[in-house]
Structure formats: C-alpha cells, structure tokens
Scaffold this active site. Structure first.
Site, short mmCIF file in Angstrom:
data_model
loop_
_atom_site.label_atom_id
_atom_site.label_comp_id
_atom_site.label_asym_id
_atom_site.label_seq_id
_atom_site.Cartn_x
_atom_site.Cartn_y
_atom_site.Cartn_z
N GLY A 245 0.83 -1.21 0.00
CA GLY A 245 0.00 0.00 0.00
C GLY A 245 0.86 1.25 0.00
N GLU B 55 1.80 5.61 7.60
CA GLU B 55 3.20 5.77 7.16
C GLU B 55 3.86 6.92 7.93
OE1 GLU B 55 4.11 3.28 5.59
OE2 GLU B 55 2.10 2.64 5.01
N MET C 160 5.02 2.87 1.77
CA MET C 160 6.26 2.54 2.46
C MET C 160 6.80 3.77 3.16
SD MET C 160 8.46 0.29 3.25
CE MET C 160 9.76 0.75 4.37
N1 B3K Z 1 6.21 -1.20 6.05
C1 B3K Z 1 5.57 -1.31 4.76
C2 B3K Z 1 5.42 -2.73 4.36
C3 B3K Z 1 6.15 -3.05 3.13
C4 B3K Z 1 5.80 -4.43 2.63
C5 B3K Z 1 6.99 -5.22 2.32
N2 B3K Z 1 6.70 -6.52 1.75
C6 B3K Z 1 4.24 -0.66 4.74
C7 B3K Z 1 3.62 -0.44 6.06
O1 B3K Z 1 3.26 -1.34 6.77
O2 B3K Z 1 3.56 0.68 6.46
ZN ZN Z 2 3.28 -0.23 8.54
#
Ligand code: B3K
Ligand code: ZN
Length: 873
Positions: free
Chosen positions: A272, A309, A274
């Site tokens: 979704g 995020e 990053m």
């Molecule tokens: N930390 C990212 C996740 C990315 C997925 C990697 N396979 C998005 C989120 O949870 O905020």
């Molecule tokens: Zn996250």
C-alpha cells in the site's frame, strides 16, 4: 575474485530462519555513501561503506554483504583494488584483517527488467525503490538486516529530461547540471537508519506543497509528488498528512524531525505504501482522490494509510526492529496508532466496528488455518510472507488490550518510556512490553503469551441466576495451530455489563480479566436474570461463544449503550440463524421465526431516530460469508452463500417499503464529506442491495437511476456494484459507460475489474476469465492483479464453484504470475490453503491445485513457502 570451487565448502544457506538463532551483527556500518548513475535499463551503483567490527557481536574477520542478483564490477578495500572476495549464493564475502575498513563496490542493475518491484525499478518511465524487507540487497551489497543502522549520503545523476526530479531520504544538500543534458543531486539523511528505509525516486513529477509547523516551532515543507495531471487529486492526502502530524504530537508527544517530508505516488507498487525516512513512497490508490473518482471508503483508506506511514517515523524509523521476527513491534503498534487517529477524525464507534470486521474477515481465517502464526513468529523462509493480518491487525489488538488493562493515560506513560529508552535503536517486542510494564505500571508476565501463541482464543460464556445473584462463568480454550498443539491460558480482558431487563440499563461497566482456564464472577442484587453484554468495544480479539437467546440479542440490539456491542448483537442474531440454516437445523417454522426476529430488529434500526446514518449502516450490514463459514466445520461455501442470499431476499421483500423509502430519503441528500452526507450514501446502496435480492427488476431500475444521477464515485460504484450482480438489461450499458467515462484512469479501471470479479452474478467466473484477456488487464501491475484475482478469490459464490473451476483459475494465475512477481503471487495462495475448513469434495479440488503449483519447478521462495505450509499445516 576467488572461484567458489577453489574455496572450502560453505554451509548451505539454510531454508528456514529461526528467531532463536539471532546473533548481533559482527560488523556495523556507521556510514554509507551511494552514487547512482541513473538510466531505466542500466543504472550504475557505487556504494562506499565504512565498516567497523561490532564490539557487541561475535568477532569475525569475514564480512558478509547480502546481494540478490547483483554482480560486483569492482571491489575496493581501503581505496585499493581488492581481489580476495568471493560469492556465496547471492552474497559477497570479504575477509578483513582489521577492525575498521572502507569498502567500495560497483554494481550495474537493470531497473526496467525488475518486474518483482523490489529494489530499484522502473514504473511508467520513472525510477523508484521498495526496500522493505530485503530489497536493498537488489541495489547494493550490504548487511541487509534491520539492526545495522547507517547515516546515508546519496548522490544521483541522470538525464534531466527523463528525470527532472531527483529525490532521496533526508535533506537536499546540493544539485547541479552537466553540459551533456544530465543533472545531479545530493541528499543527506542525518538519522541513522536500516537499509530497508532507504529510498530514491527519479522522474517527471509535479508536487503539491504545504507546510507544517511543529509544536516546537520547526517549519516542515511538505510535498506530494505525482504525475502531471494528478496534482488536483492530492488535497485529501495532504490534509490527512497535516492532521496526522498534529495528532501524533498531541496523542503520543511525537514531533517530526526533518525540515522536509516528501511523499511520492507510484502506480506499480506491491504494497500500500512505504515509510522510508522523509520520503514515503505510496501506491497511487492511497494518495489520489476526488469526489468523481474515489469512494468514501477510498477517502478513509487514504486518511489511514497516510497517517500510518507518517506514524512510522517514530514507531518504525526512530525506533526500528532488531530483526524481522519483531515486525509487529512497528506494524502492530502503528496500526493501533492509525486506528486511534481515524477514530479521532471521524466516528469512533463506526471505525471500531470496521476494524473488527476486517480482523474477522482476514485475520480469524488466517489464525485458524495452515498459515497461522503468532504475532511474533518463530521462523520463516521468506519474510515477505509475514506481512500478514496477524502481524498487523492482531498485533494492533494485542497492544490495544494493554490500553484496556492500563487505561489510556498510563499506557501513554508506557509509550513515552518506550520512545525515550529505545530512540535510535533496533528494538524487540520484549523491549516494548517491558517499557509498557515499567511506564504504565502493569505486570504483563502472562500477557506475553499473546506474542508467542497463535490461534484465536475461544471464550465460552455462561450466566446463571439464583437468589438475586447473577454468576458469569468464562472458560477459555486456545485452539491448536501448526507447530503449537498445546496452549496455555491467555490474559483476556473483557469489558462487560449486566443489563436490567425492565429498565434497559446497567449499573456500570466491569472489566473481567480472564487469566485461568475457567473463572467465575458474581453480581448481587438482581431480582430478575440480567442480560449480559460482553467483550464490549471488542476489548479482546477472541471468539465469544454464548448461548444468548435471540430475545437477549434483540434486547441488546435495542438497548446496549456500547455501539460495538449493539452491532455485535445484531451480527450474532444473524449468525445464529444462518449457521443453523446452513447446518440444516431449522424446520420451516423455526426458519420463519428466525427471519421475523431479524426483520423486526432491522425494522427497529431503520426506524430508530437516535441513530446517525453511518452507524445505522453498520447495524444493517449482514455478517460476511467468510466470517460465517468460519463458524461451520467442513463447510459447504455454496450453502452459506445461498442461505445468506435467501435471507437478504426475504428481508428485501419483507421490508420492501422501508428500503424504498430509505433509498428515496438518502437520494435527496446532497454530496458532501459530512457524516450526514456520507451516511446517506452508505444507506442508499445498502437499500439497493436488499432490494436487488428481492425484486431485481425494480432494483435494477433504481440502480440505473442512481448511476445516472451520480455526482460522486460512492454512488456510482454502489449502483454499478448492484447492477453487476443482476442479469438485467441495464448491466452491460452501465459497465460500458463506466469504462468509457474513466478510460485511462488506472485506479478507476481497477474498480471496473473488481466490481465484475466480486459480483453476485451467476456467471461471474466466466466474466473473470474474459477479463483476464481484456486489453486493460496486465500481470505486471499489482493493483490490477489484485482487482481481478484477489477480489474473485474473496467472492465465495464464484470462487467455490462446485467443479473447482475457481480454484483452477487462481492456481493458473499463481503459476503465471510467480516468475513475474513472486511477492504478489504468494499473496494469492492463502485462499486455496483453507481447504481443511471446507467440505471434502471441494477440499480435494483445492488441494489438487496446491499440489499442481507445488510441482512447478523454480517457484519463487515466496510461493514455495506458502504452498508448502498450506499443504502441510
Ligand atoms: N512497512 C511497509 C510494508 C512493506 C511491505 C513489504 N513486503 C508498509 C507499512 O506497513 O507501512
Ligand atoms: Zn506499517
């Protein structure tokens, strides 16, 4: 370079990674300088790292730099060409004599060939990155693990016409132009970070800008970068960002820490969004919105993902994870934070109900299937497979229970302590729990089992009454899950209230904290047996099994002052009826009585003047097929589908006049973003859904009118959704109009695919097959794949076709998609993995498709792991 054949054999890379095997890194990398010469099909990366032996690690003269598909063109150690290095699989190994060195390695990568969308890749002519979890090793050789934190300096150069905008983490330092049409930029991020938070974007983008002043007076420049033409649709995302920055200061005392916050929206994206430090990269679907093209649900999703995020800047970036087993440390906590934020921005009760609905639809099935794992897993083969509803949503529920046990004020003392203790560190779930214990003054010794034990606990409730005393007895069982046959009792905090039947009120809420297998509580002063309202607010992520009579459920549906409990009573009323119907336990008169009771409850909700329409909508939504199927062993999904549809048709007919009146009333409300206007839109389509089940011709005419009159996507999509499920003449024309009207808008064309793949139409499966050959379909865009296939797999009526055609279709997709994008292909496996829960004939057909996939040579590690676990678990 040393050829491996001349070297002593190295231990084979183990397929399974265990949490218990964690060792601190032997080498730290305090600094890294990256130099990119950018081009779509050949980007040169020159990486210079300063490495230091880690005093806290086991000394080793061997430095392992992870790589995935990289070839080193040059290796320098302390400025000198160096030949004494070797490859081990994709990794590069160097023997280092001293305790500190500088290493420079040059690699050449082809972003345009990167269909996995992990690492540096091309999307519509721009270059962007996705590094979490292990994408950085596809860009540069590096100890690619989250407990190696480095200060990054980035320089990039590229063609100015192709890449007018050059972005990386942190702050811009310098930029300039060269005589040959290229230009360059340098960026510096002062905050040490793990490699998974590295980001770079180069492309032809335009920015919407704003500014936020933090509570200590720091001015932060905000920019949302999108393709030309999309900048008119960034307003909601920007407002959401500003609201989240403010909320995090107030609710958690967290302030932003750079002068710049950039967001870039990309069409091709596996996830979704990053949370890269200072440079969030988003799937366009969580940024772009205007009333014509985005639904109210899209607006809500944007608000919550932008916030999620942003919140990671503290819960994830300033305090990161020691290893990937700790993923829920940042994800569970950040989901809780985004849920709390959305609750504060809109209707808290409606948000809570929506979050529980998601948990039950996505996480409960995971917890009861072959892929069940604790929120802190013990082992994995491919970490990408653990970005799950369990780690995210159950992880959030577990931390939410801490807020129930401590109260929000004390919980905040715990999180303050957590951020203070661990700022700048790579921490563990244990660190978090200990900080909450110390800061909030809780004893979480037994509570820690929530981190270790998988499976949704079941709590059996009984209520007895004698001599003026009511006795509540709770008994818990935690079901066996793969690798965990026996479980210990959990700490289960259940908010409860006992209602007086005559007055319709209670004397105050109790918190019943169940810690043993079985416990009882007594309450005096009840002349009549009271009605028990339990797990109010869904205070614990458990399944309650209660013998509540339908009279009690009707009572709670009407009188409960906890909105979630009221919703739950409505749900239970329908669940009890439909489960009995599917299991063939209802005679004609019982079926009639059950339907009438549900009809009365719905009529009361429709008529209740005290309800707002958003909440009214929640109370009217029938439990989903997946949640219903969960309650029935060896379920025949088509029976669930048919019974649920039959109930809808009965309710549509029995309350026909009310649904029509509701549709008329709501159709008169003008478009706006107020709760009232949103509530009207929610009910408008809901009324159509019930009418469509009872009187398809009338509903089709109404839906067509709603479609034609729509001045917003919520109404238009709702009407088209209803039409898609009908064999009505209006269907084809509306679908064609929708496609023409929004041709070229990728996000709206995704909706066009989804509406058909998720429809109630009896030939939905044929539609999906035809759509897979549509010129707008592509396997290279994850949103498009999800729109068609993930929606189809969630469409129980079509996916579970008795001849197994739905299973074959999904398996075909997985096999074709895997070489292109193993990450997304692996996400399509779980629907087939539910075979143990399904009746034997379909189970065999599902298994056969899993076996067919398993027999394909060269599967990605992602798909291989999911298929193997699905067959074994
Ligand atoms: N930390 C990212 C996740 C990315 C997925 C990697 N396979 C998005 C989120 O949870 O905020
Ligand atoms: Zn996250």
């Amino acid at each position: 370079m040393t050829d491996l054949s001349n070297s002593p054999p190295l231990p084979a890379a183990p397929g399974v990674i265990n949490r218990a095997d964690y060792r601190p890194p032997a080498w730290l990398v305090p600094e890294i300088a990256l130099d990119f010469a950018l081009a779509l099909d050949a980007t040169r990366v020159r990486s210079t790292i300063r490495v230091e032996a880690n005093p806290a690690g086991e000394p080793s003269s061997l430095l392992r730099l992870n790589g995935d598909g990289l070839a080193a063109r040059e290796v320098l150690v302390d400025g000198q060409a160096h030949n004494d290095w070797r490859m081990d699989g994709g990794d590069l190994l160097i023997d280092l004599p001293g305790a500190a060195h500088e290493i420079t390695i040059e690699t050449l990568i082809d972003p345009s060939a990167n269909t996995q969308l992990s690492g540096l890749y091309a999307s519509g002519g721009m270059l962007c990155t996705q590094c979490e979890a292990e994408g950085f090793r596809r860009i540069a050789f590096f100890p690619d693990r989250p407990d190696v934190l480095s200060v990054y300096s980035v320089r990039m150069a590229g063609d100015k016409a192709a890449f007018p905008v050059l972005l990386a983490n942190g702050n811009p330092v310098a930029s300039g132009e060269n005589a040959d049409g290229t230009h360059w930029a340098e960026w510096h991020d002062p905050w040490p970070k793990p490699s998974y938070l590295f980001a770079l974007v180069a492309g032809d983008l335009v920015a919407t800008r704003d500014r936020f002043v933090t509570r200590s007076g720091r001015a932060v420049d905000l920019a949302i970068w999108v393709r030309q033409g999309d900048e008119t649709r960034t307003g909601h995302a920007m407002r959401s960002l500003i609201a989240s920055m403010k909320w995090d200061e107030e609710a958690y005392g967290r302030e932003y820490d750079l002068d710049l916050f950039n967001i870039v929206a990309v069409s091709d994206f596996n996830a979704g969004a990053m949370e890269n430090k200072g440079l969030n990269i988003f799937n366009t679907r969580y940024i772009l919105a205007d009333p014509e093209t985005a639904t109210d649900a899209d607006y809500d999703a944007i608000e919550s993902v932008v916030a999620h995020e942003y919140f990671h800047n503290w819960s994830g970036n300033r305090v990161t994870c020691r290893d990937w087993f700790q993923l829920s440390l940042k994800e569970g906590f950040t989901v809780l934070r985004d849920q709390q934020f959305s609750a504060a921005m809109g209707s808290a009760p409606v948000k809570r109900i929506e979050d529980v609905r998601i948990l039950r639809a996505a996480q409960f099935p995971e917890d009861s299937g072959p892929l069940a794992h604790p929120i802190r897993p013990d082992s994995y083969q491919e970490i990408s497979n653990f970005y799950t509803a369990t780690v995210y949503n159950k992880g959030a529920e577990v931390i939410r229970m801490m807020t129930v046990l401590a109260g929000l004020e004390r919980f905040r003392k715990g999180t303050d302590l957590y951020f203070e203790r661990h700022d700048g560190e790579a921490a563990t779930c244990e660190d978090f729990v200990r900080a909450i214990e110390d800061g909030a003054g809780l004893d979480l010794a037994q509570f820690r089992r929530w981190y270790a034990q998988a499976g949704t606990p079941r709590v059996e409730v009984s209520l007895t009454h004698a001599g003026g005393t009511a006795r509540v007895t709770l008994r818990q069982t935690v079901p066996p899950t793969p690798g965990q046959p026996d479980k210990l009792p959990m700490v289960i905090p259940l908010r409860a209230a006992l209602f007086d039947r005559t007055s319709g009120t209670h004397r105050g809420e109790e918190l019943l904290v169940l810690t043993e297998t079985e416990q009882s509580w007594t309450f005096d002063g009840f002349a009549e047996p009271p009605v028990l309202s339990i797990n109010r607010g869904f205070s614990a992520p458990v399944a309650i099994s209660s013998p509540a009579s339908s009279a009690d459920l009707l009572f709670l549906a009407k009188h409960d002052d906890d909105p979630f409990a009221r919703y739950e009573a409505m749900q239970q009323l329908v669940v009890q009826h439909l489960v009995a119907a599917v299991e063939g336990r209802l005679g004609e008169s019982e079926r009639d009585a059950g339907r009438r009771a549900i009809g009365d409850a719905i009529a009361a909700v429709l008529a209740d003047p005290a309800l707002d329409d958003l909440m009214r909508g929640e109370l009217l939504i029938l439990p989903g097929e997946a949640y219903l199927a969960e309650q029935i062993p060896a379920v025949d999904p088509s029976r669930v589908h048919d019974e649920r549809e039959a109930l809808k048709a009965w309710l549509g007919a029995a309350l026909g006049a009310q649904w029509r009146a509701l549709h008329d009333r709501c159709s008169a409300v003008a478009y706006g973003l107020s709760a009232e206007s949103r509530g009207a839109r929610k009910l408008k389509t809901l009324a159509l859904v019930f009418l469509a089940a009872a009187d398809p011709a009338d509903a089709a005419a109404r839906a067509k009118r709603q479609y034609d009159a729509a001045d917003n996507m919520t109404d238009r999509q709702g009407a088209l959704m209803v039409l898609c499920g009908l064999e009505a003449p209006e269907r084809a024309a509306a679908l064609a109009d929708f496609h023409d009207r929004f041709a070229g808008n990728m996000l709206v064309i995704d909706k066009w695919f989804s509406l058909q793949a998720g429809s109630l139409h009896p030939r939905a499966i044929e539609h999906v097959k035809a759509l897979a050959g549509h010129p707008d379909f592509t396997l290279t865009n994850p949103n498009r794949v999800r729109a068609l296939y993930m929606t189809f797999a969630a469409n129980a009526g079509a996916f579970h076709a008795a001849d197994g055609e739905g299973y074959r279709l999904l398996a075909d997709l997985i096999v074709r998609l895997d070489p292109i994008n193993g990450n997304v292909a692996a996400r399509c496996v779980p629907p087939l993995g539910r075979w143990r829960k399904v009746e034997p004939q379909r189970a065999a057909l599902m298994r056969a498709q899993l076996e067919r996939i398993a027999a394909v040579p060269d599967l990605s590690r992602d798909v291989r792991e999911q298929v193997t676990r699905s067959l074994e678990g």
